[in-house]
Design a protein around this motif. Structure first.
Motif, short mmCIF file in Angstrom:
data_model
loop_
_atom_site.label_atom_id
_atom_site.label_comp_id
_atom_site.label_asym_id
_atom_site.label_seq_id
_atom_site.Cartn_x
_atom_site.Cartn_y
_atom_site.Cartn_z
N TYR A 109 27.33 25.38 -11.97
CA TYR A 109 28.02 26.60 -12.57
C TYR A 109 27.66 28.02 -11.94
O TYR A 109 28.58 28.89 -12.12
N GLU A 110 26.54 28.41 -11.65
CA GLU A 110 26.23 29.65 -10.97
C GLU A 110 26.86 29.80 -9.57
O GLU A 110 27.50 30.79 -9.52
N GLU A 135 31.99 22.12 -15.82
CA GLU A 135 30.48 22.06 -15.71
C GLU A 135 30.03 22.42 -17.12
O GLU A 135 29.05 21.72 -17.73
N GLN A 136 30.66 23.17 -17.97
CA GLN A 136 30.36 23.67 -19.15
C GLN A 136 30.36 22.40 -20.44
O GLN A 136 29.51 21.90 -21.12
N ARG A 137 31.40 21.65 -20.06
CA ARG A 137 31.62 20.45 -20.85
C ARG A 137 30.60 19.52 -20.49
O ARG A 137 30.23 18.69 -21.22
N THR A 145 23.72 23.44 -13.97
CA THR A 145 23.59 24.77 -13.89
C THR A 145 23.62 25.68 -12.42
O THR A 145 24.30 26.59 -12.59
N GLN A 190 30.35 31.24 -10.61
CA GLN A 190 30.10 32.62 -11.06
C GLN A 190 30.02 33.51 -9.87
O GLN A 190 30.81 34.45 -9.78
N THR A 230 23.32 17.75 -22.81
CA THR A 230 22.38 18.62 -24.07
C THR A 230 22.39 17.72 -25.43
O THR A 230 21.42 17.58 -25.99
N MET A 269 33.90 26.00 -13.69
CA MET A 269 32.82 26.24 -14.46
C MET A 269 33.17 25.69 -15.77
O MET A 269 32.23 25.33 -16.52
N VAL A 270 34.51 25.66 -16.30
CA VAL A 270 34.95 24.91 -17.62
C VAL A 270 34.34 23.49 -17.56
O VAL A 270 34.12 22.97 -18.57
N MET A 295 27.64 19.83 -19.48
CA MET A 295 26.67 20.36 -20.05
C MET A 295 26.44 20.21 -21.52
O MET A 295 25.32 19.65 -21.98
N ASP A 296 27.38 20.30 -22.26
CA ASP A 296 27.38 19.88 -23.66
C ASP A 296 27.05 18.71 -23.89
O ASP A 296 26.41 18.29 -24.90
#
Length: 258
Positions: free
Chosen positions: A233-234, A15-17, A230, A237, A23, A12-13, A19-20
């Motif tokens: 990431y889901e 995928e968050q990076r 996304t 979760q 975007t 998840m970390v 995504m940053d």
């Protein structure tokens, strides 16, 4: 279970990076001369799983095989490929066709002067005759910085960067390239700076007057990547939620006397 939680967390970390990064690319899809960024993912080094003080092995540590410790962002890199050229017919709009950068005079808040580099050729003329970018950084030339009479009309800029007024050459725009782009990095305000090891070389790029290089971001591709990120990431979760329920069941039910 703790291992599954940690593996899902690192995913998840990661995928968050990613995504940053995506975007930020989308936010600059209309920024002149912007170069998109991408990233690679890699797993943490595999290590031998050890069963500590195993009774069946006379309380000796015992190898039980290999296990992965999750994933991380491997490298963030810039795509320096050419963006599309848009015809603006602007007198001070410039684009580079080929590899290279415009050099600009940058002055920080403490008054320290340095040279920064950009592909954004959206230049303008100030009231004192200096040609600057949108942030006020003056365009460098072979003779210093570009300054022209504010009332000059017949201004032409050749593909080699020579600036002429009424067919009289007054200066030449400085366009530079580098032996390796590994030694330049983004500075902010659509500028690049050099780091130790950077070696300048002559650029073979052509300077085109009346054009602006657009961002090389492919918006459709970036949107597809965002959807994929996304969903990944889901999935992480859901893995954490499932592991949490299993641990809750084990803690509350296993060993219960009926």
């Amino acid at each position: 279970m703790l291992r599954s939680l940690y593996t899902a967390y690192t995913g998840m970390v990661n995928e968050q990076r990613r995504m940053d990064i995506m975007t930020n690319n989308l936010a600059n899809a209309t920024t002149a001369g912007f170069k998109m960024e991408s990233s690679s993912s890699q797993s943490f080094d595999k290590v031998l799983g050890i069963k500590i003080r195993d009774v069946s092995e006379a309380f000796n540590d015992h190898s039980i095989g290999q296990m992965s410790l999750g994933v991380k962002v491997g490298e963030v890199f810039t795509d320096y490929s050419q963006g599309a050229l848009r015809d603006t017919a602007g007198k001070y709009d410039l684009a580079l066709s080929g590899k290279g950068f415009f050099a600009v005079r940058f002055v920080d808040k403490n008054g320290n002067e340095s040279t920064k580099y950009t592909r954004d050729g959206n230049f303008r003329l100030t009231k004192d005759g200096h040609v600057t970018d949108v942030y006020g950084n003056q365009l460098r030339t072979e003779g210093g910085v570009l300054q022209v009479p504010v009332d000059a009309e017949n201004i032409s800029i050749g593909t080699d960067g020579t600036v002429s007024i009424n067919n009289q050459v007054i200066d030449k725009i400085k366009v530079v390239d580098f032996e390796s782009y590994d030694y330049i990095e983004k500075f902010g305000d659509n500028l690049y700076k050099t780091v130790d090891g950077a070696v300048e070389k002559e650029s073979e790029a052509q300077v085109l007057q009346g054009y602006i290089e657009q961002s090389n971001v492919n918006s459709v591709r970036e949107m597809v990547n965002l959807i994929t990120i996304t969903r990944a990431y889901e999935a992480g979760q859901k893995m954490i939620q499932s592991s949490d329920k299993i641990m809750e069941t084990a803690a509350n039910s296993v060993g219960r006397i009926g």
